[in-house]
Structures are given as C-alpha cells and as structure tokens.
Design a protein around this motif. Sequence first.
Motif, PDB file in Angstrom:
ATOM      1  N   THR A 149       0.851  -1.193   0.000  1.00  0.00           N
ATOM      2  CA  THR A 149       0.000   0.000   0.000  1.00  0.00           C
ATOM      3  C   THR A 149       0.883   1.238   0.000  1.00  0.00           C
ATOM      4  O   THR A 149       2.080   1.170   0.314  1.00  0.00           O
ATOM      5  N   GLU A 150       0.294   2.367  -0.327  1.00  0.00           N
ATOM      6  CA  GLU A 150       1.042   3.618  -0.388  1.00  0.00           C
ATOM      7  C   GLU A 150       1.610   3.976   0.977  1.00  0.00           C
ATOM      8  O   GLU A 150       0.884   4.020   1.974  1.00  0.00           O
ATOM      9  N   LYS A 208       7.411  12.734  -1.508  1.00  0.00           N
ATOM     10  CA  LYS A 208       6.022  13.082  -1.789  1.00  0.00           C
ATOM     11  C   LYS A 208       5.949  14.449  -2.449  1.00  0.00           C
ATOM     12  O   LYS A 208       6.724  15.353  -2.150  1.00  0.00           O
ATOM     13  N   TRP A 244       3.222   5.713  -6.487  1.00  0.00           N
ATOM     14  CA  TRP A 244       1.775   5.701  -6.269  1.00  0.00           C
ATOM     15  C   TRP A 244       1.227   7.088  -6.598  1.00  0.00           C
ATOM     16  O   TRP A 244       1.909   8.096  -6.406  1.00  0.00           O
ATOM     17  N   ASN A 256      -2.392   9.158  -5.709  1.00  0.00           N
ATOM     18  CA  ASN A 256      -3.664   9.107  -4.970  1.00  0.00           C
ATOM     19  C   ASN A 256      -3.943   7.706  -4.430  1.00  0.00           C
ATOM     20  O   ASN A 256      -5.085   7.230  -4.412  1.00  0.00           O
ATOM     21  N   GLY A 257      -2.891   7.042  -4.011  1.00  0.00           N
ATOM     22  CA  GLY A 257      -3.027   5.710  -3.427  1.00  0.00           C
ATOM     23  C   GLY A 257      -3.014   4.571  -4.424  1.00  0.00           C
ATOM     24  O   GLY A 257      -2.930   3.403  -4.025  1.00  0.00           O
ATOM     25  N   HIS A 258      -3.087   4.861  -5.709  1.00  0.00           N
ATOM     26  CA  HIS A 258      -3.072   3.823  -6.735  1.00  0.00           C
ATOM     27  C   HIS A 258      -1.629   3.499  -7.129  1.00  0.00           C
ATOM     28  O   HIS A 258      -0.853   4.413  -7.455  1.00  0.00           O
ATOM     29  N   PRO A 259      -1.248   2.240  -7.146  1.00  0.00           N
ATOM     30  CA  PRO A 259       0.119   1.894  -7.534  1.00  0.00           C
ATOM     31  C   PRO A 259       0.300   1.948  -9.045  1.00  0.00           C
ATOM     32  O   PRO A 259      -0.289   1.160  -9.785  1.00  0.00           O
ATOM     33  N   THR A 266       3.449   9.767  -4.447  1.00  0.00           N
ATOM     34  CA  THR A 266       4.418   9.243  -3.476  1.00  0.00           C
ATOM     35  C   THR A 266       5.315   8.240  -4.182  1.00  0.00           C
ATOM     36  O   THR A 266       4.839   7.437  -4.995  1.00  0.00           O
TER      37      THR A 266
END
Length: 665
Positions: A514-515, A536, A560, A562-565, A593
């Motif tokens: 996860t992020e 970031k 990543w 917005n949290g999407h890898p 990130t």
Amino acid sequence: MSLRSSLRSLSPFALALAAMLPHCTAAQAPAEAHRFAGAGDHFELDGKPLLVLSGEIHYARVPREYWRQRIRMARAMGLNTIATYVFWNVHEPKPGVYDFSGNNDLVAFIKTVQEEHMHVLLRAGPYSCAEWEFGGFPAWLLADPKMATALRTNDPAFTAPVERWMKRLAKEVGPLQVGLGGPILAVQIENEYGNFSNDPSYMKHMRDVFVAAGFTHALLYTVDPSKALAKGEIDGVYSGVNFGTGRAAEALDILAKQRPGQPLFATEYWPGWFDLWGHPHETRPVAPQVEDIDTMMRRGASMNIYMVHGGTSFGMMAGASESTGAYRGNVTSYDYDAPVDEAGHATKKFFAYRDTILKYTHEKPLPVPEAPPVIAVAPFRLTHSTSLWEHLPKPIHSDLPKTMEQVGQSYGYILYRKQIVLQPGANVLKLDHLQDFALVYLDGKLMGPLDRHFHEDTIKLFASGKAQLDILVENTGRLNSTKKMRDETKGIHDASINDLPLRGWEILSLPMSTEPLVSEGSHVAVSLTPTPHFAKGSFTLDKVGDTFLDVRALGKGVIWINGHPLGRFWDIGPQGTLYVPGPWLKQGRNEVTIFELLKNDAAPALAGLTTPILDAPTPGYDSDPELNHKPGEEFVPAPLESPATSPANKPAATSPHTLGSIGGK
C-alpha cells in the motif's frame, strides 16, 4: 461449395451478434443454452459456421472504468470475441483467500463483454505467462520447498492448490459458459506447456481437473507455439497455434499437419512484443502483419490477436524474462505495440487490421469509440522526503537468511541486517542466490549495487572493524516462463565474507503493498547521499484526464498516485513515462508518493505529458558484453573493485547499469 468456402461467405460478426442478442436479456428471461464446437474445418455456434475473430485484453491491466471502451475498440476493429487470461495471483493472494472485487471482478468483465455483443475465450490457466509476475502463479507456492521440482507437474504439492483454485474459479465463471447461455465459448487448459516440458500425463491430469471443476459446457483447448505443438497437446482436446510476424502460412501449415481435420486457429498472433529494462523499445512493422491477417482470413482460420490492447502491469505485477541466459525485468508498460495503445487510442495498426478483416467479413466499419481525454500536468516537485531507515518494521530473527516467500511476503523489498567485523583491506561479500537487485550498506553508507541482470553477486568492502551490514534486496519481477521459474524465490539464500558464512540475521519484510505515509513535516530531500527514501509531492487539476507521468528525473523505485500503484520506474530505459488513468485523478489536489532506491535529483521535477515516452535511451546497451556474447559462451562479469568503480558510479554513456549517478546527473 466447400465448408471453408461456405464459412468465408458468411459474416462472422453478424453471426456473433445474432448469437449474443438473447444474452442481453438474460436478466429478464432464463439464459438459452448454446453449443460451440469444431465441425470439420470450421467452428460452429448452434450449427452455424462461426469464424472466431478475437482480440486479447487483460482486465487486470485495464482500469475497470475503461473496460467497456477497450472492448468497444476491439469490436470496432472488426472482432467478435475477447480473450483474457485469468491471473491466479491476483485472485488468491494468500492460500484460501480470494479476491474477485473491484478490478479483479472477472464476472463483471465477462458480462461487460457479453453486453457489447461479443464472445469470450477464457484462458483459465492455472499458468498464464503474459510477462506477468511469476506467469500468474501466486508467489506463496514457492514457500513450499517441493515447488523447486513440483511446479507444473503431477506432484500433489502443485496439483492440490491448483485443484482448489480451479474449483473456486469455476464457481465464479462456470455459469457463464456458452452451454449454459453465457458468452464463454472456450476455456484454455494450461498455457504453452510444450515450451516448458513434455509430460502427456500431466496435461491429461489438467484436463481432468478442469472437467471435475465444472468446465464442461464450453470447448476445452490448449495453445502452443508451432515448434512445441506436439509436446503441449492433449488427445481429444482442441489445439491452437501461437506465432508472430511473417509466420502465418508456415504456422497454419504446421497446425494443419499436426492436427488434421480440425479448424485452424491462430490462438495467439503477436502484433508486437514486450519491453525489458535496459533494452531498446520493441515494435513490429505493419505491412507484413497485414499480409499475415490476410493469409489467416483467406484460409478461414480463426485468430486471437495477442494483444489487441496490452494495457499496463500496474504496481509490481510486471514479470521478468530471460534473453541469452540473462535475467531482465519487464517494464511497467504493456503497450505491446498493439493496435489499441496503452491509453486506449487507435493506432495505424488498428486501421490496417480493420481494413483487412472487413474485406473478408463484408461488414461496414463501426464508428471508432472516442478515446479518453488526455491532459498535461504542469511540472511539480517531490519535496517532502524521509529515509527508509526511519520507517523500518520489527525484524524477524533467523540464523540463516530467509527468502521473501519464507516470511510470507510476495512482492516488494526485503532487508537483511547483521553486525559484522571486517579485516583491514578488501573484504569480499558474496551473496548466494541474489534475486534480484541489492544495495549494500556499511553503517548506512552505500558500498554499491549488485544486479542479477548482470550476474553480479560479489562486492569488495573496503573497511575494517565493527560495522552494521545492510543488504536491501528488491524483487524486480519473477520469471514468467521456462523451468527456471521454479527457482524464483526472492531475496538471498546465504551470504559470506571472505568465504566465511554469516550467521545470525535480522530480516525486515518491506512488501510496500500500500502507499507509504510521508508527512508534510518530513524534511526536504536535498542530500546527495544515496539513501533509499520515500518522497512526496502534489499537483492541482482543473479537469481530469489521462496523462503520462514523466519519471526520467527519478532513479529506480516504485510510485503511487492518490493511493493507486502506478508501477516501477528505472532510468536505464526504455520507459520514460508511466501511464496515469484519468479515473485515478481528481479535480483539485493530487498526491504522488515514491519509494526510490537511488535518485538522480535531490528534489526531482515531474510532469504529466500528453504522449508517452516508451523509447527512452538505454545507455550502454549496445556495449553490454553480456547481451552481445555469442550463445553458448560463458559470460564472466567484470569484478567490482570498490565503491568508486562500482557500476553505480560508471558514466551513463558507457554502462546500462548506472541507475543514474549516485550524486545526481
């Protein structure tokens, strides 16, 4: 009129459309059973000739929001069928734990195909290949030491989890078989087994597994390249042939000779090829492919274009391949030089294919669906950074090093730590079974990288006295083909200094599934010290659309948004941008990130481009001795003399192994 002439005189797309229309009202009325089978030299659906014109799209490589647009693109190209692999590893991430939600909702994907009046070829596996991590096998299989010999054999260590998985898969998609009124015409058993081994008893066992699971209402089939057809086929089961540019006539002749009396089917026709890190971008010319398609259509051969749309191996799902005995990780993009590009746009190849197909089907061209909008993102910087060393989990203590699989980890990174005593002079650290990329540190100072791509497993440590040894290892992707897949445990098996084994390790699992959290209060990344770190940044949008994130200022790592890898990046090329789907962005603030092993810039600037860069320079590739030695010759890599002369510090113009200079470009 011959059967094949009769087949050519009919419109396969019209037949497909007529056959599928009843399915569109399945919610209002019971599904009507249909029958799909070979009939002499052609296929028939409910007794009428059907030429299967398929394009491959992998649902796991396309954001769910775009499934329908990609399917409609295939239909607009003149196709009537969608083929997809089922990647076991995304659906059973841990033994007995299943995920068919979100982007893994296979039933929703198949029903979307059905709603678009198309058929389905379900490539159920359990093995896929597809340049996907471990060929679609779940990494937890490798936690069983028996898998070193059991993989793709009749050993219960392998067949027991396969049988469990196939029963679970059939529970999901079994009702969608054509014999029960669904769109699934055929279900593929295994995949290119003839390239792996030659055990008829294993393939027969796999057939029995599929039958026992309930795949009895669709045509079962196998596929293999032309040279391996005889080794991968099953008596009484349909067999198709896979091949690439310029080989249509030859491959179909081989199939006709090997399997007389059955319909011809090019089960994979390759319009392009995949890319490898450090290797120039792959493309294939259009003209000879048009000739191939013309040959297949003229001979009444069904076909599956692999890929009609390649998509993206998001996250850490890109696999790895071998070339001339060398391991090389696959890049994140799976554009594949396909007729529909990575972002869903029609290419010149799309229109050339369509014109050739419609010449035989006599259909009027459908409107090409509108592609998703593409936007530019103004340059922005990754400003807030924090060192990996400040965010380490609790260690596992072990006398010997443990692999990722032994600690219950599938992807990401793993850190091996130990207090050591070094003798004056050069101390030779040797890693046993390094897979795949390692950074070696003494007391937090980088000594240099070791890279499986270049057969490196030793480095000289010029220090003396007590020191903390850290070995940070990256899983760059498991091999997705050949028997060497059986030996794809990640991390290291052992280590020694001056031939003396090292014992008593702390092992830290870093899956990064996860992020990671990077707070705004983190310090600005201004140090030139090559420390593995998180960073970031953010950008603001007035409108949302697809974009291609320019990552050429970065070194090596994962990202990543917005949290999407998004996937992996690496400055050895050829991929210089990462595809960012519009549905993953939002109006207002968007956050990026990264985890970066080595960096090019202290505070790198990124931007969103409107066109991808998939052919960035691969410096040093042509001069790389490993890639240019003659087949059969032993490759002896150059020794690493010291950190000052390690590959990480060689000029980019002479080595593909630079990863960007440690102190910045």
